[in-house]
Design an enzyme around this catalytic site. Structure first.
Site, PDB file in Angstrom:
ATOM      1  CB  SER A 190      -0.945  -0.032   1.228  1.00 35.66           C
ATOM      2  OG  SER A 190      -1.553   1.267   1.471  1.00 35.66           O
ATOM      3  CE1 TYR A 231      -3.692  -2.181   5.094  1.00 31.58           C
ATOM      4  CE2 TYR A 231      -3.233   0.071   4.784  1.00 31.58           C
ATOM      5  CZ  TYR A 231      -3.621  -1.261   4.326  1.00 31.58           C
ATOM      6  OH  TYR A 231      -3.870  -1.321   2.966  1.00 31.58           O
TER       7      TYR A 231
HETATM    8  N1  NAP Z   1      -8.726  -0.282  -1.392  1.00 35.67           N
HETATM    9  C1  NAP Z   1      -7.549   0.877  -1.273  1.00 35.67           C
HETATM   10  O1  NAP Z   1      -7.744   1.727  -1.515  1.00 35.67           O
HETATM   11  C2  NAP Z   1      -6.197  -0.080  -0.814  1.00 35.67           C
HETATM   12  C3  NAP Z   1      -4.924   0.715  -0.847  1.00 35.67           C
HETATM   13  C4  NAP Z   1      -3.789   0.333  -0.815  1.00 35.67           C
HETATM   14  C5  NAP Z   1      -3.756  -1.097  -0.583  1.00 35.67           C
HETATM   15  N2  NAP Z   1      -4.661  -1.813  -0.327  1.00 35.67           N
HETATM   16  C6  NAP Z   1      -4.434  -3.273  -0.485  1.00 35.67           C
HETATM   17  O2  NAP Z   1      -5.166  -3.860  -1.369  1.00 35.67           O
HETATM   18  C7  NAP Z   1      -5.526  -5.429  -0.659  1.00 35.67           C
HETATM   19  C8  NAP Z   1      -6.908  -5.527  -0.967  1.00 35.67           C
HETATM   20  O3  NAP Z   1      -7.802  -4.436  -0.437  1.00 35.67           O
HETATM   21  P1  NAP Z   1      -9.278  -4.244  -0.909  1.00 35.67           P
HETATM   22  O4  NAP Z   1      -9.625  -2.842  -0.464  1.00 35.67           O
HETATM   23  O5  NAP Z   1      -9.668  -4.810  -2.107  1.00 35.67           O
HETATM   24  O6  NAP Z   1      -9.970  -4.998   0.357  1.00 35.67           O
HETATM   25  P2  NAP Z   1     -11.484  -5.723   0.486  1.00 35.67           P
HETATM   26  O7  NAP Z   1     -12.436  -4.707  -0.672  1.00 35.67           O
HETATM   27  O8  NAP Z   1     -11.881  -5.309   1.859  1.00 35.67           O
HETATM   28  O9  NAP Z   1     -11.387  -7.072   0.082  1.00 35.67           O
HETATM   29  C9  NAP Z   1     -10.767  -7.734   0.832  1.00 35.67           C
HETATM   30  C10 NAP Z   1     -10.870  -9.278   0.400  1.00 35.67           C
HETATM   31  O10 NAP Z   1     -10.086 -10.062   1.275  1.00 35.67           O
HETATM   32  C11 NAP Z   1     -11.092 -11.104   2.022  1.00 35.67           C
HETATM   33  N3  NAP Z   1     -10.538 -11.297   3.417  1.00 35.67           N
HETATM   34  C12 NAP Z   1     -10.314 -10.234   4.503  1.00 35.67           C
HETATM   35  N4  NAP Z   1     -10.199 -10.643   5.589  1.00 35.67           N
HETATM   36  C13 NAP Z   1      -9.816 -12.071   5.377  1.00 35.67           C
HETATM   37  C14 NAP Z   1      -9.389 -13.065   6.132  1.00 35.67           C
HETATM   38  N5  NAP Z   1      -9.240 -12.952   7.526  1.00 35.67           N
HETATM   39  N6  NAP Z   1      -9.304 -14.416   5.780  1.00 35.67           N
HETATM   40  C15 NAP Z   1      -9.647 -14.672   4.281  1.00 35.67           C
HETATM   41  N7  NAP Z   1     -10.000 -13.428   3.465  1.00 35.67           N
HETATM   42  C16 NAP Z   1      -9.971 -12.381   4.036  1.00 35.67           C
HETATM   43  C17 NAP Z   1     -12.350 -10.282   1.830  1.00 35.67           C
HETATM   44  O11 NAP Z   1     -13.284 -11.336   1.915  1.00 35.67           O
HETATM   45  P3  NAP Z   1     -14.576 -11.088   2.588  1.00 35.67           P
HETATM   46  O12 NAP Z   1     -15.341 -10.384   1.758  1.00 35.67           O
HETATM   47  O13 NAP Z   1     -15.152 -12.245   3.414  1.00 35.67           O
HETATM   48  O14 NAP Z   1     -14.059 -10.194   3.960  1.00 35.67           O
HETATM   49  C18 NAP Z   1     -12.182  -9.944   0.429  1.00 35.67           C
HETATM   50  O15 NAP Z   1     -12.474 -10.869  -0.481  1.00 35.67           O
HETATM   51  C19 NAP Z   1      -5.363  -5.350   0.837  1.00 35.67           C
HETATM   52  O16 NAP Z   1      -4.009  -6.119   0.836  1.00 35.67           O
HETATM   53  C20 NAP Z   1      -5.263  -3.802   1.080  1.00 35.67           C
HETATM   54  O17 NAP Z   1      -4.285  -3.614   2.164  1.00 35.67           O
HETATM   55  C21 NAP Z   1      -6.114  -1.535  -0.749  1.00 35.67           C
END
Ligand code: NAP
Length: 308
Positions: free
Chosen positions: A173, A186
């Site tokens: 991130s 985080y």
């Molecule tokens: N969105 C942003 O702005 C952003 C920016 C920088 C980095 N990131 C990184 O990008 C990655 C994805 O983020 P996102 O925003 O797409 O997240 P998200 O929409 O919250 O999706 C997270 C995914 O991970 C699964 N998950 C969460 N906790 C879990 C667990 N304990 N065991 C198994 N599966 C789990 C969720 O399943 P459920 O639906 O069942 O919870 C979902 O499929 C992360 O590593 C995040 O740190 C995101």
């Protein structure tokens, strides 16, 4: 202006073709077997978009996430849309006893691409000692954000090395590029992912393995609770499509042009102390807003309980 736009289009096309060429080189000879891609956290947001983009490129998919029901829905949709075999493993990455189950599920698959995407953040920015249920919060965040990346790599990398090809994308991130107060744990876990990826890339580069550290700024997902996409806050589909064009070209990337500009400004132009101060100010404001909204909600609920 027209010349600039033509140059940008040409550069974009070159980047895209470099990615396709890269995938072609890296998958030659194994398309006839099952060349699979594994995505963790594949049922929502950025992970779901990676799964769809890789399926579109013909990879058999292994989706790993928490809820079997959501996995079944996404797997069905991918199979229908892209006609690729899609399997699933339901595990909670907050636990550490899940890796033998994952190892069994992956047995016999030729894995060309691993996307270590699963990640969790704070429910709202908070001072370290005020984080609710801090003990479990720490364990869960370290297991999901850091342990999963190391363990999944442990399972997949040996076979990639035997075949001298493979791609691992680790989703860090932008908040791992400098400390982000009130999201400190985080931010620190994401800095770990970045360091792990860059160190490992150097260790395995000569064996034909590509390991990329991906550092997005905001993307419109459930995690950020941002609803409306803008130029600097893209949809996950838009972000992932752009990010994949950098694979094979950059081992560390913000993945999307406006994010790359933001990354350059915040690391090269503005002193780190100012970036940390501004991050803390932004997160303090968000925290105050969140706590006020929560208090109002609680007061409303209390009033409606009284009138019942
Ligand atoms: N969105 C942003 O702005 C952003 C920016 C920088 C980095 N990131 C990184 O990008 C990655 C994805 O983020 P996102 O925003 O797409 O997240 P998200 O929409 O919250 O999706 C997270 C995914 O991970 C699964 N998950 C969460 N906790 C879990 C667990 N304990 N065991 C198994 N599966 C789990 C969720 O399943 P459920 O639906 O069942 O919870 C979902 O499929 C992360 O590593 C995040 O740190 C995101």
């Amino acid at each position: 202006m027209r010349l600039l736009s033509a140059n940008l289009t040409l550069a974009h096309k070159k980047l895209r073709s470099a990615f396709f060429l890269f995938l072609w080189i890296h998958s030659r000879g194994s398309w006839c077997c099952v060349t699979g891609a594994v995505v963790t956290g594949a049922t929502d947001g950025i992970g779901k978009s990676y799964a769809e983009e890789l399926a579109r490129r013909g990879f058999a998919m292994m989706l790993i996430s928490r809820s079997q029901e959501k996995l079944d829905d996404v797997a069905r949709s991918i199979e229908e849309q892209f006609k690729v075999e899609t399997r699933t493993i339901a595990v909670d990455f907050g636990k550490t006893d899940i890796y033998s189950k994952i190892e069994e599920g992956l047995a016999g698959l030729e894995i060309g691409v691993l996307v270590n995407n699963v990640g969790v953040s704070y429910p709202y920015p908070e001072y370290y000692l005020h984080i609710p249920d801090l003990d479990n919060f720490i364990t869960n965040m370290i297991n999901v954000n850091m342990t999963s990346v190391c363990q999944m790599t442990r399972l997949v990398l040996p076979r990639m090395c035997e075949r001298s090809k493979g791609v691992i994308l680790n989703i860090s991130s932008a908040s791992g590029m400098y400390p982000l107060p009130l999201l400190t744990v985080y931010s620190a876990t994401k800095a770990f992912v970045d360091f792990f990826s860059r160190g490992l890339q150097e260790e395995y580069r000569r064996q034909g393995i590509l390991i990329q550290s991906v550092l997005p700024f905001f993307v419109v997902t459930k995690m950020t609770r941002i609803k409306k996409p803008t130029l600097d806050k893209p949809t996950p589909e838009r972000y992932v499509a752009a990010e994949l064009t950098t694979v094979g070209l950059q081992s560390q990337t913000n993945g999307y042009f406006p994010h790359a500009v933001m990354g350059w400004v915040t690391t090269k132009l503005v002193p780190t102390s100012i970036v940390i101060f501004l991050g803390a100010t932004m997160n303090r404001l968000q925290r105050t807003g969140y706590l006020q909204r929560r208090k109002l909600r609680e007061q409303k609920n209390g009033q409606s309980l009284k009138t019942e």
